[in-house]
Design a protein around this motif. Sequence first.
Motif, PDB file in Angstrom:
ATOM      1  N   SER A  16       0.959  -1.414   0.100  1.00  0.00           N
ATOM      2  CA  SER A  16      -0.131   0.095  -0.161  1.00  0.00           C
ATOM      3  C   SER A  16       0.767   1.315  -0.030  1.00  0.00           C
ATOM      4  N   LEU A  17       1.822   0.975   1.086  1.00  0.00           N
ATOM      5  CA  LEU A  17       2.533   1.993   0.892  1.00  0.00           C
ATOM      6  C   LEU A  17       3.304   2.761  -1.170  1.00  0.00           C
ATOM      7  N   ALA A  18       3.616   1.521  -1.618  1.00  0.00           N
ATOM      8  CA  ALA A  18       4.354   1.785  -2.382  1.00  0.00           C
ATOM      9  C   ALA A  18       3.058   1.721  -3.605  1.00  0.00           C
ATOM     10  N   CYS A  19       2.200   2.011  -3.315  1.00  0.00           N
ATOM     11  CA  CYS A  19       0.856   2.303  -4.611  1.00  0.00           C
ATOM     12  C   CYS A  19       0.439   3.872  -3.630  1.00  0.00           C
ATOM     13  N   GLY A  20       1.320   4.106  -2.569  1.00  0.00           N
ATOM     14  CA  GLY A  20       0.692   5.750  -1.903  1.00  0.00           C
ATOM     15  C   GLY A  20       1.561   6.255  -2.434  1.00  0.00           C
ATOM     16  N   TYR A  21       3.173   5.982  -3.432  1.00  0.00           N
ATOM     17  CA  TYR A  21       3.861   6.523  -3.712  1.00  0.00           C
ATOM     18  C   TYR A  21       3.716   7.584  -5.264  1.00  0.00           C
ATOM     19  N   PHE A  22       2.865   6.806  -5.207  1.00  0.00           N
ATOM     20  CA  PHE A  22       2.888   6.769  -6.902  1.00  0.00           C
ATOM     21  C   PHE A  22       1.381   7.703  -7.232  1.00  0.00           C
ATOM     22  N   LEU A  23       0.785   7.856  -5.803  1.00  0.00           N
ATOM     23  CA  LEU A  23      -0.355   7.946  -6.094  1.00  0.00           C
ATOM     24  C   LEU A  23      -0.206   9.706  -5.925  1.00  0.00           C
ATOM     25  N   SER A 127      -7.054  -3.799  -2.891  1.00  0.00           N
ATOM     26  CA  SER A 127      -6.669  -4.803  -1.538  1.00  0.00           C
ATOM     27  C   SER A 127      -5.152  -4.927  -1.678  1.00  0.00           C
ATOM     28  N   ALA A 128      -4.622  -4.822  -0.538  1.00  0.00           N
ATOM     29  CA  ALA A 128      -3.328  -5.271  -0.147  1.00  0.00           C
ATOM     30  C   ALA A 128      -2.686  -5.598   0.852  1.00  0.00           C
TER      31      ALA A 128
END
Length: 354
Positions: A16-23, A127-128
């Motif tokens: 989820s943190l990796a997704c947050g980085y690109f968000l 979902s992560a």
Amino acid sequence: MEKEFDLIIIGGGQSSLACGYFLRRSDLDYLILDDQETCGGSWPQTWESLTLFSPSKFSSLPGFMMPSSEGNYPSRDEAIAYLCAYEERYDFPIKRNARVTKVALQNGIFHIHTADGKQLKAKAVISATGTWQKPFIPEVPGRESFQGIQIHSAEYQNAEIFKGKKVLIVGEGNTGAQLLAEVSKVAQTVWATHKQPEFLPDDVDGRVLFDLATAKYEAEKQGKPFDTSLYHLGNIVMTPAVKEARERDVFKSKGRVSAIKDDSVVWENGDREEIDIILWCTGFGFATDHLSGLVPRDSRGRISTEDTRCKDVPGLWLVGYGGWTGFASATLIGVGRSARQTVKEVVEYIKELK
């Protein structure tokens, strides 16, 4: 009116943190729901002596390098500190103690139900939640009748409770080898494996494996053959603890257990052996129970996807569950690739809705 998010990410760990980085590069209104009290994802629940398989510079999430570790490989506590620092650095919108129990879809909008009785709405969901909360123990005849202690590696913290006991360790993977190495220092241990364990060369670590896996991935994309006979990607990594245990000659498998009887186990050859504790190092399923009423899942919780996009439900993505949700997506260094592509797809999906 009740707020409706563009996106809700379920799970607060590395994926989820990796997704947050690109968000950060988008204008989406999103929220991360984490069922833990503190940062670090599932890492605080792992055993005390756990280390990564790769040096810190090969174990980073996108955008922010993991600091150098005290030892050859980052420890559990160093991994936790890194994830917490990563989260703080980018100031992601995270709601703690938010355990998602159900995700429903009504009129094209996702309704995310949490254990405290609340409900949130979103146009899209990632979902992560990973695997840690779904420990897997195989069905062995008589297992429920065992009178000793049984624990899964997900519950293991240290070898204290094993002192002076006779311990059966089940599982030929990295976890089985690492915990056998540790427990064998304080207890009489017996190793049960489904197949004969195989060990990698001493100089092969997670970085080498990732490079090999990358080459294999790229070859398969191009339809080319790839020979992995030199280093089988599922073999045991020779960490310092495993090397030390090898010197003590503890890695002797007795093969498969065919049944369990009260205070003992029965081997395939019919021999019976008394055991005090069984430590199951037999892997995990996928923590997707919250999606059970929304999309079909197999017995281990796996969902049909195309890369990370759910094939059956538009607006739903799954990140970080392993190979079926993106190449090396269950690793710190590998999840960035699938996170980047997922966020790109989510942004396009939301744009089309507006």
